[in-house]
Every structure is written in structure tokens, then in C-alpha cells.
Design a protein around this motif. Structure first.
Motif, PDB file in Angstrom:
ATOM      1  N   SER A 299       0.807  -1.221   0.000  1.00 27.36           N
ATOM      2  CA  SER A 299       0.000   0.000   0.000  1.00 27.36           C
ATOM      3  C   SER A 299       0.841   1.272   0.000  1.00 27.36           C
ATOM      4  O   SER A 299       0.315   2.365  -0.226  1.00 27.36           O
ATOM      5  N   LEU A 300       2.131   1.141   0.244  1.00 25.67           N
ATOM      6  CA  LEU A 300       3.009   2.316   0.183  1.00 25.67           C
ATOM      7  C   LEU A 300       3.088   2.878  -1.232  1.00 25.67           C
ATOM      8  O   LEU A 300       3.306   4.077  -1.422  1.00 25.67           O
ATOM      9  N   THR A 301       2.920   2.013  -2.212  1.00 24.78           N
ATOM     10  CA  THR A 301       3.057   2.456  -3.602  1.00 24.78           C
ATOM     11  C   THR A 301       1.732   2.515  -4.349  1.00 24.78           C
ATOM     12  O   THR A 301       1.683   3.062  -5.455  1.00 24.78           O
ATOM     13  N   ASP A 302       0.654   1.971  -3.782  1.00 22.46           N
ATOM     14  CA  ASP A 302      -0.625   2.037  -4.506  1.00 22.46           C
ATOM     15  C   ASP A 302      -1.492   3.201  -4.047  1.00 22.46           C
ATOM     16  O   ASP A 302      -2.613   3.376  -4.525  1.00 22.46           O
ATOM     17  N   GLY A 303      -0.993   4.009  -3.113  1.00 16.42           N
ATOM     18  CA  GLY A 303      -1.682   5.231  -2.738  1.00 16.42           C
ATOM     19  C   GLY A 303      -2.567   5.137  -1.523  1.00 16.42           C
ATOM     20  O   GLY A 303      -3.028   6.170  -1.003  1.00 16.42           O
ATOM     21  N   ARG A 304      -2.848   3.933  -1.014  1.00 15.96           N
ATOM     22  CA  ARG A 304      -3.755   3.828   0.125  1.00 15.96           C
ATOM     23  C   ARG A 304      -3.111   4.307   1.420  1.00 15.96           C
ATOM     24  O   ARG A 304      -3.808   4.775   2.326  1.00 15.96           O
ATOM     25  N   ILE A 305      -1.814   4.180   1.545  1.00 13.65           N
ATOM     26  CA  ILE A 305      -1.079   4.807   2.642  1.00 13.65           C
ATOM     27  C   ILE A 305      -0.535   6.133   2.132  1.00 13.65           C
ATOM     28  O   ILE A 305       0.103   6.191   1.083  1.00 13.65           O
ATOM     29  N   SER A 306      -0.798   7.206   2.888  1.00 18.07           N
ATOM     30  CA  SER A 306      -0.380   8.533   2.436  1.00 18.07           C
ATOM     31  C   SER A 306       0.821   9.073   3.195  1.00 18.07           C
ATOM     32  O   SER A 306       1.535   9.950   2.691  1.00 18.07           O
ATOM     33  N   VAL A 307       1.054   8.566   4.412  1.00 18.70           N
ATOM     34  CA  VAL A 307       2.102   9.109   5.274  1.00 18.70           C
ATOM     35  C   VAL A 307       2.779   7.972   6.026  1.00 18.70           C
ATOM     36  O   VAL A 307       2.130   7.006   6.425  1.00 18.70           O
ATOM     37  N   ILE A 308       4.086   8.095   6.231  1.00 21.36           N
ATOM     38  CA  ILE A 308       4.822   7.198   7.121  1.00 21.36           C
ATOM     39  C   ILE A 308       5.264   7.996   8.343  1.00 21.36           C
ATOM     40  O   ILE A 308       5.951   9.016   8.227  1.00 21.36           O
ATOM     41  N   GLY A 309       4.842   7.537   9.517  1.00 15.57           N
ATOM     42  CA  GLY A 309       5.293   8.121  10.775  1.00 15.57           C
ATOM     43  C   GLY A 309       5.996   7.056  11.601  1.00 15.57           C
ATOM     44  O   GLY A 309       6.326   5.971  11.103  1.00 15.57           O
ATOM     45  N   THR A 310       6.217   7.356  12.868  1.00 18.96           N
ATOM     46  CA  THR A 310       6.889   6.369  13.720  1.00 18.96           C
ATOM     47  C   THR A 310       6.044   5.921  14.907  1.00 18.96           C
ATOM     48  O   THR A 310       6.219   4.805  15.393  1.00 18.96           O
TER      49      THR A 310
END
Length: 452
Positions: A299-310
């Protein structure tokens, strides 16, 4: 004072180009293949990648009230060492950031102690929704809502209150989604079979996929009902991903107002790692199966995830002992988030341009951050310079978080953050943090966020 960063490969807005970045008075004045401007300082980034500084939308710096674990000084040092130039801190401190007075105290402390840029979420409770309209929206990223009980006991579980929050909130609403009733039922069953402190390997069964999905479905339904700008924190299951449409951007504005965050721990660990690391990776929601991890990575590349946090959440190591009840949930990841994600770039999980979208550009877009998150003329010179093929190992001596431990101890990285610039100032270089430097309060323009 004019500074030139030269010789590196600039990663910005979907492109990788060799070039120069010129900085003057803390802002970028030029990004180009080469420059004719004379400069007072030259930073040679040959062999390195030059990225916008990371914006982490989800940290717990523990100040005030829990400073035996961490504080703004120690954790902002860790941020600088990790290439993170901006953070948004969560409200479950002591006191909770649920009043204007508590919010102002955090800003006062950060103006004295934070070595990178900062802002703070305001926390929702069952009783404080009337205060939302009184907040200065240019100073905060949004409202944080706990729809599941987590560290800090800020659970909001009254249906009428949830309806009111989703209806009246005009700022981004960041939500922790877990169904407490399901969790309590699962915990009772686990205690019946395993005793008062079930083994930590059962954590993902207690804080289950069902608990996450049920709560996230409810949040998404409320957001669609009221047009709320919903941002679901730390998505942990493949099933939840089906609730999100691909995140798209138009002129730096959010087109899809319901977005999702993935956290680094869920991308690099699975529940099977409890056997190796025990409660060190016990977090809420629980880290789940290899299938869930695989789908989160997809989902990091298909757009469903928009942000990476910690969800950076330091605790003392003695508080991380025991099982599902005794061990505290949360782990420190801020210092190692960027290099961990760069490892996923090497593994082919996502390209480095997409990493920059998820960790720099999109947090700025989603929360309306003014003049940060991109390498553009006129923007603040928040920059991380990273070098590939530079092996180093995480040891206790390298950990800057006050808690003094990391689930990454003993891990050998091949990427290294060699320099971090915050507002044009070198705040971290080759293992040393400039503790005399204080970052800036972030300014927000939430009018750029398009409601549906």
C-alpha cells in the motif's frame, strides 16, 4: 550567510537529479544543476542523496510529566540524528494536552528545548469539544482522538461525543482506532487460559484485527457522514486498507479527505518477531501477521497509505518487561526511521522518490504545513543528507533517546544520515548534535485541505 550544498543527488517531487541547493538566511534560494551564486559555506554532498527533512506526524516526546522516559531535548536530538527536521507530538502527556493552558506550556518548553521544528496535537476528550473552535489553527496540525484505549487513558467512547467531534471538527482529525470492548473480551479469554499476564506473543490476538477493523470502519463512516478530514493513525491490518482510496494531490491540496498512516515498526516487524524481541516491539495497535506486513508494504506504492510516521514512544526498559498486561506498549523508532525505510528502498519495496513523498511531501500537504517538506526556492532549508553503502551498527552508544534502548540494537544499516540541516543550520553532522540550536514552531494553513 549563504550556503551551497553541492555534488549530491537531489530527491524531490518525483525526480532524482544531480545538482546544487543554495541556502540564504535559513531558506532555499535556488535548486539547480549548478549555481553561479557565490557562497560563504560549501557542503560537499558527493556520493550522497539530498532529501527534504523528514516530517514525522506522530511522536510521543513524554514532556511534561513523564520525563524520566524522554523529553523534548533528548528526543529532538534523536530526531536530528535521524534526518527528522519536524515533528508533531501527541497529547497523552501529564497533564494531557486537552486544554489551551497545557498546549501553551508545550509550546513554551519546545521554544527552549527543541533542536528541530515542532508542533503539538490537541487532544479530544468526552468533554472538551467546545474548545476546538477557540484553538489557533495556524499553530497546530489537528486534533488527536483515541477511539481505543491506549497509553494515557484518553479513550473517547460515547457515541454522542464521537458524532459531535466528527461533525464539528474543522481541523484534520487524527484517530487511534481500536474497539475497546473487543479488546477487553479477548483479554478476559486470554487471562482465563494463561493467567493474569498472558505471554506477549498473544498481544496481536488480544488487540486483534477485528478490534482494529471495527473501529476504523466506524471512524470512516462518521468521516463520510460529516465530511471530516480523517487521518487514521498506525494502520496495522490488511482489512483496514480496503477502507481507503488512493491518496491523490491537486495543487498541493488533499483531494481524498480520508487518509491513512503507516508506522515504521509495522513495516519492518511482524508478530513473529515477539519471539526474538519480546515486549520491545509491543505496541498499540499490535504488530500483526506477515500477510498484514506484506499488504502494508504494497500500500506504500498504490496510494492507500499517504504518510509514514513512527509513533515514537519511548519507555524505560524495565517497563518493557513481562507480557500483555505487565509490559508497557510503545517503542522508540525516531532516530532510525529514515534509514530503516531506506533499507526497504534497497529491497525494492518502494522507490526513494516515493519514500520522500510519504515522509516529507505528503505530511506537509496533508496537514497544511507552510513552506516545509519540499526542496523549493522560498521554502525553509530543512534537509537530510544520507549516504548509501556506509555500514554501521546500532549500539547503546549510538542511541540518543533518553530511554537508552532500541529494538534495532545490533542491527547493521548500510545507509547513514551524515548531516541534517534545520532552517539552513547544521543541527547534526557526523554523529554530533548542535544542542545550542533551537528549531522553529511550524505554521499551518489548513485552507489548502479540500473537503468533500
Amino acid at each position: 550567510m549563504r550556503t551551497l550544498v553541492k555534488g549530491g543527488r537531489i530527491v524531490n517531487e518525483g525526480r532524482i537529479v544531480e545538482g546544487a541547493v543554495v541556502i540564504e538566511d535559513g531558506r532555499i534560494v535556488e535548486v539547480s544543476p549548478q549555481t553561479s551564486l557565490s557562497c560563504d559555506e560549501v557542503i560537499d554532498a558527493s556520493g550522497c542523496y539530498v532529501l527534504p527533512g523528514v516530517i514525522d506526524d506522530h511522536v510521543h516526546f513524554r514532556e511534561p510529566g513523564l520525563t524520566q522516559k524522554a523529553d523534548i531535548d533528548s528526543e529532538s536530538r534523536a530526531a536530528a540524528a535521524g534526518g527528522v527536521t519536524t515533528y508533531f507530538d501527541m497529547p497523552n502527556t501529564v497533564p494531557q494536552t486537552t486544554t489551551s493552558e497545557a498546549l501553551e506550556e508545550k509550546f513554551r518548553l519546545a521554544a527552549q528545548k527543541s533542536h528541530v521544528n515542532y508542533s503539538f496535537f490537541f487532544g479530544a476528550t468526552n468533554d472538551n469539544t467546545d474548545t476546538f473552535a477557540q484553538l489557533d489553527a495556524t499553530r497546530i496540525p489537528g486534533i488527536k482522538l483515541f477511539m481505543g484505549s491506549s497509553t494515557g487513558n484518553m479513550l473517547v467512547d460515547r457515541d454522542e461525543t464521537l458524532e459531535r467531534i466528527f461533525k464539528t471538527c474543522k481541523l484534520p482529525l487524527m484517530v487511534h482506532c481500536e474497539d475497546t470492548g473487543i479488546i477487553n473480551r479477548n483479554m478476559a479469554e486470554a487471562k482465563s487460559a494463561w493467567g493474569d499476564d498472558p505471554p506477549v506473543a498473544l498481544h496481536a490476538m488480544i488487540r486483534s484485527e477485528e478490534a482494529c477493523l471495527t473501529s476504523t470502519q466506524k471512524a470512516v463512516a462518521l468521516a463520510k457522514k460529516y465530511g471530516t478530514r480523517l487521518h487514521v493513525a498506525h494502520v496495522s491490518t490488511a482489512e483496514e486498507l480496503e477502507l481507503f482510496e488512493p491518496y491523490t494531490v491537486r495543487r498541493d491540496s488533499v483531494v481524498t479527505p480520508i487518509t491513512a498512516e503507516a508506522c515504521v515498526g509495522y513495516l519492518c516487524f511482524t508478530q513473529l518477531d515477539h519471539e526474538r524481541l519480546g515486549a520491545r516491539i509491543k505496541v498499540n495497535p499490535a504488530i500483526k501477521t506477515p500477510v498484514d506486513q506484506f499488504m502494508l508494504r504494497q500500500s506504500l506504492t498504490d496510494g492507500r497509505i499517504s504518510v509514514i510516521g513512527t509513533d515514537h514512544a519511548p519507555h524505560l526498559i524495565e517497563q518493557k518487561q513481562g507480557g500483555c498486561c505487565q509490559a508497557t506498549s510503545g517503542m522508540p523508532m525516531l532516530q532510525f526511521s529514515l534509514v530503516t525505510m531506506l533499507e526497504l528502498v534497497d529491497e525494492g519495496v518502494l522507490p526513494i522518490t516515493r519514500l520522500v513523498e510519504l515522509m516529507c511531501h505528503n505530511p506537509a500537504r496533508l496537514f497544511g504545513v507552510e513552506r516545509r517538506g519540499f526542496l523549493r526556492p522560498g521554502y525553509q532549508a530543512d534537509i537530510a543528507i544520507v549516504r548509501p553503502n556506509t555500514p554501521w551498527t546500532v549500539t547503546k552508544d549510538t542511541i540518543l533517546s533518553r530511554c537508552g534502548w532500541s529494538p534495532m540494537e545490533g542491527h547493521e544499516y548500510r545507509w547513514q544520515v551524515v548531516r541534517t540541516l534545520c532552517n539552513g543550520h547544521t543541527v547534526y553532522r557526523d554523529g554530533q548534535v548542535d544542542a545550542s540550536y533551537i528549531g522553529q514552531a511550524v505554521v499551518f494553513d489548513h485552507s489548502s485541505l479540500v473537503k468533500h
